[in-house]
Design a protein around this motif. Structure first.
Motif, PDB file in Angstrom:
ATOM      1  N   PHE A  11       0.840  -1.152   0.099  1.00 50.69           N
ATOM      2  CA  PHE A  11      -0.082  -0.029  -0.016  1.00 50.69           C
ATOM      3  C   PHE A  11       0.841   1.298  -0.097  1.00 50.69           C
ATOM      4  O   PHE A  11       1.828   1.388   0.972  1.00 50.69           O
ATOM      5  CB  PHE A  11      -0.997   0.017   1.416  1.00 50.69           C
ATOM      6  CG  PHE A  11      -2.027  -0.851   1.212  1.00 50.69           C
ATOM      7  CD1 PHE A  11      -2.247  -1.921   0.373  1.00 50.69           C
ATOM      8  CD2 PHE A  11      -2.987  -0.642   2.153  1.00 50.69           C
ATOM      9  CE1 PHE A  11      -3.543  -2.779   0.550  1.00 50.69           C
ATOM     10  CE2 PHE A  11      -4.277  -1.306   2.217  1.00 50.69           C
ATOM     11  CZ  PHE A  11      -4.361  -2.676   1.369  1.00 50.69           C
ATOM     12  N   ILE A  12       0.586   2.067  -0.915  1.00 44.67           N
ATOM     13  CA  ILE A  12       1.184   3.419  -0.700  1.00 44.67           C
ATOM     14  C   ILE A  12       0.093   4.533  -0.304  1.00 44.67           C
ATOM     15  O   ILE A  12      -0.759   4.600  -1.186  1.00 44.67           O
ATOM     16  CB  ILE A  12       1.926   3.914  -2.243  1.00 44.67           C
ATOM     17  CG1 ILE A  12       3.060   2.971  -2.307  1.00 44.67           C
ATOM     18  CG2 ILE A  12       2.524   5.310  -2.304  1.00 44.67           C
ATOM     19  CD1 ILE A  12       3.916   3.248  -3.835  1.00 44.67           C
ATOM     20  N   HIS A  13       0.294   4.999   0.712  1.00 44.64           N
ATOM     21  CA  HIS A  13      -1.136   5.677   1.439  1.00 44.64           C
ATOM     22  C   HIS A  13      -0.436   7.199   1.586  1.00 44.64           C
ATOM     23  O   HIS A  13       0.534   7.460   2.120  1.00 44.64           O
ATOM     24  CB  HIS A  13      -1.110   5.146   2.688  1.00 44.64           C
ATOM     25  CG  HIS A  13      -2.368   5.679   3.574  1.00 44.64           C
ATOM     26  ND1 HIS A  13      -3.258   4.847   4.077  1.00 44.64           N
ATOM     27  CD2 HIS A  13      -2.771   6.988   3.979  1.00 44.64           C
ATOM     28  CE1 HIS A  13      -4.438   5.779   4.400  1.00 44.64           C
ATOM     29  NE2 HIS A  13      -3.797   6.908   4.472  1.00 44.64           N
ATOM     30  N   VAL A  14      -1.184   8.130   0.436  1.00 42.55           N
ATOM     31  CA  VAL A  14      -0.942   9.339   0.724  1.00 42.55           C
ATOM     32  C   VAL A  14      -1.727  10.117   1.738  1.00 42.55           C
ATOM     33  O   VAL A  14      -2.832  10.003   1.695  1.00 42.55           O
ATOM     34  CB  VAL A  14      -1.203  10.063  -0.467  1.00 42.55           C
ATOM     35  CG1 VAL A  14      -1.014  11.535  -0.807  1.00 42.55           C
ATOM     36  CG2 VAL A  14      -0.024   9.486  -1.705  1.00 42.55           C
ATOM     37  N   THR A  15      -1.106  10.819   2.733  1.00 43.81           N
ATOM     38  CA  THR A  15      -1.894  11.603   3.515  1.00 43.81           C
ATOM     39  C   THR A  15      -1.104  12.867   4.159  1.00 43.81           C
ATOM     40  O   THR A  15       0.161  12.922   4.102  1.00 43.81           O
ATOM     41  CB  THR A  15      -2.124  10.589   5.000  1.00 43.81           C
ATOM     42  OG1 THR A  15      -3.085  11.366   5.986  1.00 43.81           O
ATOM     43  CG2 THR A  15      -1.021  10.095   5.495  1.00 43.81           C
TER      44      THR A  15
END
Length: 171
Positions: free
Chosen positions: A120-124
């Motif tokens: 998962f590449i989670h942008v936040t």
């Protein structure tokens, strides 16, 4: 290196902040859309499995407008996972949720990621969310990586003033 391949050939799927569900399709049909489009005969079974994974199989006959924000987010996740990508991009997937639901979905995302074993590449922009959910964090500014490392490394030894300020109240 995927730069030479067309976007539809890349083993990558995205969950957008807005969920991007098809309003005229049922939840089941939203999730089965990708496998059907690729001509997979078992599209319905794949969709059912993905909906079970995100605990939404009991609402499969509903339309997106009949679901809460958290439920829509789960459907968007199932729609991305059903294609079994190598990488799943999550673009601020929890941004539209209230704090209580965000926290619940953080736990659910970690559970699902562990179960399916995808990257998962989670942008936040939520530092607490990043520190809680990530095994590795990349802090970026103006398109450049300032520091990449484990949450504990970024917390304990920020590489730049920007990274320290970004971690903010968490540090």
């Amino acid at each position: 290196d995927l730069t030479g391949s067309r976007s539809y050939e890349r083993p990558v799927n995205t969950v957008f902040q807005s969920y991007a569900l098809f309003p005229h399709l049922t939840i089941r049909d939203n999730v089965a859309f990708g496998p059907k489009r690729r001509g997979q005969a078992d599209a319905a079974a794949l969709a059912e499995d993905a909906l079970k994974l995100v605990q939404m199989d009991h609402l499969a006959a509903r339309k997106p407008a009949q679901l809460s924000g958290g439920q829509q987010q789960r459907v968007a996740l199932a729609r991305a996972i059903v294609n079994r990508p190598e990488v799943l991009l999550l673009d601020e997937p929890l941004g539209a949720l209230d704090l209580k639901l965000r926290r619940q979905m953080q736990v659910e995302l970690k559970r699902i990621q562990t179960e399916v074993g995808l990257t998962f590449i989670h942008v936040t922009h939520d530092q607490e969310e990043a520190m809680t959910m990530a095994s590795r964090i990349a802090v970026m500014s103006e398109g450049s990586f300032l520091q990449v490392g484990a949450p504990s490394e970024i917390y304990e030894t920020p590489a730049t003033r920007f990274v320290a300020d970004f971690i903010g109240n968490v540090n």
